[in-house]
Design a protein around this motif. Sequence first.
Motif, PDB file in Angstrom:
ATOM      1  N   ILE A 272       4.224   8.450   1.635  1.00 16.61           N
ATOM      2  CA  ILE A 272       5.136   9.413   1.019  1.00 16.61           C
ATOM      3  C   ILE A 272       4.550  10.808   1.225  1.00 16.61           C
ATOM      4  N   THR A 273       5.338  11.693   1.859  1.00 18.08           N
ATOM      5  CA  THR A 273       4.925  13.087   2.042  1.00 18.08           C
ATOM      6  C   THR A 273       5.959  13.976   1.352  1.00 18.08           C
ATOM      7  N   SER A 274       5.774  15.273   1.442  1.00 20.74           N
ATOM      8  CA  SER A 274       6.773  16.164   0.846  1.00 20.74           C
ATOM      9  C   SER A 274       8.048  16.222   1.692  1.00 20.74           C
ATOM     10  N   LEU A 275       7.987  15.711   2.929  1.00 22.06           N
ATOM     11  CA  LEU A 275       9.137  15.777   3.842  1.00 22.06           C
ATOM     12  C   LEU A 275       9.912  14.479   3.972  1.00 22.06           C
ATOM     13  N   GLY A 276       9.238  13.357   3.714  1.00 22.92           N
ATOM     14  CA  GLY A 276       9.916  12.084   3.906  1.00 22.92           C
ATOM     15  C   GLY A 276       9.019  10.911   3.579  1.00 22.92           C
ATOM     16  N   VAL A 277       9.512   9.729   3.912  1.00 23.85           N
ATOM     17  CA  VAL A 277       8.772   8.501   3.645  1.00 23.85           C
ATOM     18  C   VAL A 277       8.827   7.614   4.881  1.00 23.85           C
ATOM     19  N   GLU A 278       7.662   7.038   5.233  1.00 19.73           N
ATOM     20  CA  GLU A 278       7.563   6.164   6.397  1.00 19.73           C
ATOM     21  C   GLU A 278       7.112   4.793   5.924  1.00 19.73           C
ATOM     22  N   VAL A 279       7.668   3.752   6.539  1.00 19.26           N
ATOM     23  CA  VAL A 279       7.374   2.379   6.112  1.00 19.26           C
ATOM     24  C   VAL A 279       6.941   1.535   7.304  1.00 19.26           C
TER      25      VAL A 279
ATOM     26  N   ILE B 277      -1.635  18.497  -5.876  1.00 18.12           N
ATOM     27  CA  ILE B 277      -0.670  18.444  -4.766  1.00 18.12           C
ATOM     28  C   ILE B 277      -0.042  17.048  -4.710  1.00 18.12           C
ATOM     29  N   ALA B 278      -0.848  16.024  -4.873  1.00 16.58           N
ATOM     30  CA  ALA B 278      -0.333  14.643  -4.865  1.00 16.58           C
ATOM     31  C   ALA B 278       0.710  14.456  -5.959  1.00 16.58           C
ATOM     32  N   GLN B 279       0.453  15.021  -7.126  1.00 14.84           N
ATOM     33  CA  GLN B 279       1.410  14.895  -8.228  1.00 14.84           C
ATOM     34  C   GLN B 279       2.737  15.569  -7.882  1.00 14.84           C
ATOM     35  N   LYS B 280       2.682  16.695  -7.181  1.00 16.10           N
ATOM     36  CA  LYS B 280       3.917  17.386  -6.778  1.00 16.10           C
ATOM     37  C   LYS B 280       4.685  16.542  -5.752  1.00 16.10           C
ATOM     38  N   VAL B 281       3.965  15.994  -4.769  1.00 13.51           N
ATOM     39  CA  VAL B 281       4.595  15.141  -3.748  1.00 13.51           C
ATOM     40  C   VAL B 281       5.256  13.945  -4.424  1.00 13.51           C
ATOM     41  N   LEU B 282       4.527  13.312  -5.325  1.00 13.85           N
ATOM     42  CA  LEU B 282       5.029  12.136  -6.025  1.00 13.85           C
ATOM     43  C   LEU B 282       6.206  12.483  -6.932  1.00 13.85           C
ATOM     44  N   ALA B 283       6.139  13.603  -7.630  1.00 14.77           N
ATOM     45  CA  ALA B 283       7.226  14.017  -8.526  1.00 14.77           C
ATOM     46  C   ALA B 283       8.517  14.235  -7.741  1.00 14.77           C
ATOM     47  N   LYS B 284       8.400  14.863  -6.578  1.00 21.20           N
ATOM     48  CA  LYS B 284       9.579  15.103  -5.734  1.00 21.20           C
ATOM     49  C   LYS B 284      10.188  13.765  -5.297  1.00 21.20           C
TER      50      LYS B 284
ATOM     51  N   ILE C  51       0.872  -1.173   0.000  1.00 20.81           N
ATOM     52  CA  ILE C  51       0.000   0.000   0.000  1.00 20.81           C
ATOM     53  C   ILE C  51       0.908   1.222   0.000  1.00 20.81           C
ATOM     54  N   ILE C  52       0.656   2.135  -0.925  1.00 19.43           N
ATOM     55  CA  ILE C  52       1.421   3.376  -1.000  1.00 19.43           C
ATOM     56  C   ILE C  52       0.446   4.523  -0.773  1.00 19.43           C
ATOM     57  N   VAL C  53       0.691   5.281   0.282  1.00 25.73           N
ATOM     58  CA  VAL C  53      -0.156   6.420   0.626  1.00 25.73           C
ATOM     59  C   VAL C  53       0.578   7.691   0.205  1.00 25.73           C
ATOM     60  N   ILE C  54      -0.078   8.503  -0.586  1.00 22.68           N
ATOM     61  CA  ILE C  54       0.478   9.803  -0.942  1.00 22.68           C
ATOM     62  C   ILE C  54      -0.218  10.827  -0.057  1.00 22.68           C
ATOM     63  N   SER C  55       0.585  11.633   0.651  1.00 29.39           N
ATOM     64  CA  SER C  55       0.025  12.525   1.654  1.00 29.39           C
ATOM     65  C   SER C  55       0.745  13.870   1.634  1.00 29.39           C
TER      66      SER C  55
END
Length: 162
Positions: free
Chosen positions: A120-127, A93-100, A77-81
């Motif tokens: 996945i956020t604009s600041l980091g990634v948590e697993v 906004i999701a596209q910008k987060v994902l592009a980064k 599961i991949i959450v874009i946030s």
Amino acid sequence: RLMIAFQLDQCLESKRFVRNCTAEGLCQLFRLPPPLRGAEDPRLLAGVMAGANPLVTFDRALAHDHTAHIPASNPGIIVISNYPAPQTLTVSIAQKVLAKFKSAFQDWHQVSWRNSVVEITSLGVEVWHVASGKLVRDAYFAFDTADWQARLRTVLRANAQT
């Protein structure tokens, strides 16, 4: 090499999102099958987790609220946030987060997302991963920390092998 395929939830079924991702030529995207559209989260998870493709969603609470419906062995599961930003997450906004994320983690389409719940956020990634019906946090990698990509690859690889 086979192209990785992702299962989109209803929030991400924007034609623009699909068109922009597909244009990169690195992955395939699937819309929800009609019987799962509008389904309650437990039914959605039962249907998608039985498949082969990681679910991509905006729903930050999905895995936390419905862990019981996520088998330990799952496609991911991949959450874009945009957490912790206060504004409502939109497709743009999701596209910008994902592009980064994609520009910094260029082999995103070559790693296995199996058995991982990734935010996945604009600041980091948590697993996280699911063990004994519970969500277990593996790691958080801030994008401004050195070598986060290699560390993320290691955690994803370990989860995929469990």
